[in-house]
Scaffold this motif. Structure first.
Motif, PDB file in Angstrom:
ATOM      1  N   LEU A 245       0.871  -1.263   0.096  1.00  0.00           N
ATOM      2  CA  LEU A 245       0.100   0.094   0.051  1.00  0.00           C
ATOM      3  C   LEU A 245       0.758   1.494  -0.024  1.00  0.00           C
ATOM      4  O   LEU A 245       2.001   1.122   0.273  1.00  0.00           O
ATOM      5  CB  LEU A 245      -0.880   0.011   1.239  1.00  0.00           C
ATOM      6  CG  LEU A 245      -2.070  -1.077   1.338  1.00  0.00           C
ATOM      7  CD1 LEU A 245      -2.540  -0.940   2.711  1.00  0.00           C
ATOM      8  CD2 LEU A 245      -2.785  -0.965   0.224  1.00  0.00           C
ATOM      9  N   ASP A 246       0.190   2.288  -0.160  1.00  0.00           N
ATOM     10  CA  ASP A 246       0.887   3.733  -0.436  1.00  0.00           C
ATOM     11  C   ASP A 246       1.055   3.984   1.342  1.00  0.00           C
ATOM     12  O   ASP A 246       0.096   4.285   1.960  1.00  0.00           O
ATOM     13  CB  ASP A 246      -0.016   4.585  -1.034  1.00  0.00           C
ATOM     14  CG  ASP A 246       0.676   6.180  -1.003  1.00  0.00           C
ATOM     15  OD1 ASP A 246       1.652   6.254  -0.193  1.00  0.00           O
ATOM     16  OD2 ASP A 246       0.329   6.930  -1.726  1.00  0.00           O
ATOM     17  N   SER A 247       2.301   3.878   1.791  1.00  0.00           N
ATOM     18  CA  SER A 247       2.685   4.122   3.301  1.00  0.00           C
ATOM     19  C   SER A 247       2.155   5.511   3.594  1.00  0.00           C
ATOM     20  O   SER A 247       1.852   5.739   4.835  1.00  0.00           O
ATOM     21  CB  SER A 247       3.845   3.672   3.668  1.00  0.00           C
ATOM     22  OG  SER A 247       5.000   4.528   2.732  1.00  0.00           O
ATOM     23  N   ASP A 248       2.339   6.493   2.682  1.00  0.00           N
ATOM     24  CA  ASP A 248       2.089   7.825   3.034  1.00  0.00           C
ATOM     25  C   ASP A 248       0.739   8.111   3.569  1.00  0.00           C
ATOM     26  O   ASP A 248       0.238   8.533   4.344  1.00  0.00           O
ATOM     27  CB  ASP A 248       2.532   8.814   2.065  1.00  0.00           C
ATOM     28  CG  ASP A 248       3.962   8.998   1.826  1.00  0.00           C
ATOM     29  OD1 ASP A 248       4.740   8.599   2.814  1.00  0.00           O
ATOM     30  OD2 ASP A 248       4.580   9.217   0.941  1.00  0.00           O
ATOM     31  N   ALA A 249      -0.055   7.408   2.657  1.00  0.00           N
ATOM     32  CA  ALA A 249      -1.547   7.232   2.812  1.00  0.00           C
ATOM     33  C   ALA A 249      -2.111   6.688   4.184  1.00  0.00           C
ATOM     34  O   ALA A 249      -3.002   7.186   4.977  1.00  0.00           O
ATOM     35  CB  ALA A 249      -2.474   6.612   1.540  1.00  0.00           C
ATOM     36  N   ILE A 250      -1.468   5.480   4.493  1.00  0.00           N
ATOM     37  CA  ILE A 250      -1.818   4.920   5.791  1.00  0.00           C
ATOM     38  C   ILE A 250      -1.228   5.537   7.094  1.00  0.00           C
ATOM     39  O   ILE A 250      -1.955   5.923   7.973  1.00  0.00           O
ATOM     40  CB  ILE A 250      -1.225   3.536   5.798  1.00  0.00           C
ATOM     41  CG1 ILE A 250      -1.470   2.539   4.642  1.00  0.00           C
ATOM     42  CG2 ILE A 250      -1.613   2.802   7.049  1.00  0.00           C
ATOM     43  CD1 ILE A 250      -1.117   1.095   4.471  1.00  0.00           C
ATOM     44  N   LYS A 251      -0.100   6.365   7.104  1.00  0.00           N
ATOM     45  CA  LYS A 251       0.229   7.310   7.878  1.00  0.00           C
ATOM     46  C   LYS A 251      -0.582   8.458   8.049  1.00  0.00           C
ATOM     47  O   LYS A 251      -0.799   8.756   9.432  1.00  0.00           O
ATOM     48  CB  LYS A 251       1.887   7.637   7.776  1.00  0.00           C
ATOM     49  CG  LYS A 251       2.941   6.706   7.843  1.00  0.00           C
ATOM     50  CD  LYS A 251       4.137   7.140   7.872  1.00  0.00           C
ATOM     51  CE  LYS A 251       4.701   7.697   6.517  1.00  0.00           C
ATOM     52  NZ  LYS A 251       6.204   8.036   6.452  1.00  0.00           N
TER      53      LYS A 251
END
Length: 358
Positions: A245-251
Motif C-alpha cells: 500500500l501507499d505508506s504515506d496514505a496509511i500514515k
C-alpha cells in the motif's frame, strides 16, 4: 397535408432520373415539411414521411445525410426506420447525432450498433443522456480507454456488476479513469477498495490530489479499509503475502485517528505502518511501554507531534514531555528498525531488552 402532394408526385420522377443533387434537394424539402408539422402528425402520417425518406436516404449526397441526422436527432416522433438507417450508417458523422440524442433509438438498436461498429460509434452511444445496463455492458466490453472514460463520466449510465468490475480493472492503470470511477456513487465500496489496492502509484497519487473532496474522502476510507485487511493478512501470513500500500496514505490515516482519539483503530493502523503484528502493539500498551511505542512511531517515520498524539491516545501524555521529545529526536531509524525486528519475533519487549537493543 396539401403541400406534400407536389413533393410526392415529384419523388417518383426524381428517383427515376434525377441527379444526386436534385434528390438531396427533395429530401431537404421533405424534411423541412416534416419538421414544420411534426407536432401535429399522427403515427400513420409519420409513417408516410418515413417511407419517403427511406427511399431517398441511399440515393443522396453525404452532406444531405449529415444534415438529416442533425435535424431529426432531437425530434421525439422522428421517422423510426429512417433513424435506424442513420444510426447504423458506417459514417460516424451521419450516425453520431442520432446515436447521441435521438429518443427513437431503442436499446436493441444501440446494442446492435455497439456490437458491430467502431470506437466512434461507441463514443457516440456513451454520450447518451440515459443508458441501460444491457447497453453499457457491450460498450464497456468493446470500448477503448477513451470510450471507457466517457461512459464512466456519464451520470446517466447504469452499469451491471460485471461492467463495473471491467472498469475497475482498467482504472488500476489509468489515473483519469480511476478518478472518474471514484466519483461515481454506484461503485460499491469493496470494489473501489479492490481497485485502490491493486492500482499503480501514479493512480493513487492522482486520487489523493483530486480537486473533488468526495474523491479524496473516498480514498481515505478505502485506505483505512485496506489497512485493516493488511493487518489481518499479516496476522494470518499463511494465507499469502501482504498487499503493498501507499505508506504515506496509511500514515495520514494513523495521524487522523490519533488526533480523533480513536484508540482501537490507532493500534491496528500503527501495527500496519510499523509492519508488526497488532498483538505486539497491544502487549506493549499493557506493559505501559511508552518508549517501545515511540520506537514504533520512529520506525513508521512519524514526526514528533504525530508520535506524541499516538502516545497520548494509547498510554496518555508522557510524564516528562521534554525528555520524551529529546529521546525521540535522538533515536535513529536504524536503532528503531532493530527493535521492530525483535518485536516481530517476540511480540513484545521489556525495558531491559530495549536498552540492550539500543
Amino acid at each position: 397535408m396539401p403541400a406534400s402532394v407536389p413533393l410526392i408526385e415529384e419523388l417518383s420522377s426524381v428517383l427515376a432520373s434525377g441527379s444526386a443533387d436534385r434528390r438531396s434537394a427533395v429530401l431537404r424539402r421533405v424534411t423541412d415539411l416534416f419538421l414544420a408539422t411534426s407536432t401535429q402528425l399522427g403515427d400513420a402520417q409519420v409513417g408516410l414521411f418515413d417511407d419517403v425518406m427511406e427511399r431517398l436516404v441511399d440515393t443522396v449526397e453525404r452532406y444531405a445525410l449529415v444534415r438529416l441526422g442533425l435535424q431529426l436527432a432531437p425530434i421525439a416522433n422522428a421517422p423510426r426506420d429512417t433513424i435506424g438507417r442513420l444510426a447504423r450508417h458506417d459514417d460516424i458523422d451521419i450516425a453520431r447525432p442520432v446515436l447521441e440524442k435521438s429518443p427513437r433509438v431503442t436499446d436493441a438498436l444501440l446494442v446492435e450498433v455497439a456490437r458491430s461498429k467502431g470506437q466512434g460509434h461507441l463514443a457516440a452511444i456513451a454520450a447518451r443522456e440515459h443508458l441501460s445496463e444491457v447497453v453499457t455492458d457491450i460498450v464497456v466490453e468493446r470500448g477503448d480507454i477513451a470510450v471507457t472514460r466517457k461512459i464512466t463520466a456519464n451520470p446517466g449510465a447504469r452499469f451491471s456488476d460485471a461492467g463495473l468490475q471491467t472498469i475497475a480493472v482498467r482504472a488500476r492503470g489509468d489515473e483519469e479513469l480511476a478518478e472518474l470511477f471514484a466519483g461515481r456513487s454506484d461503485v460499491p465500496a469493496d470494489l473501489f477498495c479492490e481497485m485502490v489496492r491493486d492500482a499503480g502509484e501514479i493512480v493513487r497519487r492522482r486520487l489523493a490530489a483530486s480537486a473533488h473532496p468526495a474523491v479524496r474522502t473516498r480514498l481515505d476510507h478505502a485506505i483505512a479499509a485496506i489497512g485493516d485487511q493488511l493487518v489481518h493478512a499479516r496476522l494470518h501470513a499463511h494465507h499469502g503475502p501482504a498487499v503493498r500500500l501507499d505508506s504515506d496514505a496509511i500514515k495520514r490515516r494513523l495521524c487522523e485517528q490519533a488526533r480523533n482519539g480513536e484508540r482501537g483503530p490507532v493500534v491496528e493502523t500503527l501495527a500496519a505502518v510499523a509492519d508488526v503484528p497488532a498483538i505486539a502493539v497491544r502487549n506493549l500498551i499493557r506493559q505501559r511501554s511508552d518508549e517501545a511505542l515511540l520506537i514504533l512511531c520512529k520506525a513508521a517515520g512519524l514526526g514528533w507531534s504525530d508520535a506524541k498524539a499516538v502516545l497520548a491516545v494509547t498510554l496518555g501524555e508522557p510524564d516528562d514531555p521534554r525528555a520524551a521529545f529529546q529521546h525521540y529526536i535522538e533515536l535513529t531509524a536504524e536503532a528503531a528498525q532493530r527493535v521492530v525486528r525483535f518485536i516481530k519475533l517476540r511480540k513484545s519487549a521489556s525495558r531491559t531488552e530495549l536498552d540492550r537493543l539500543m
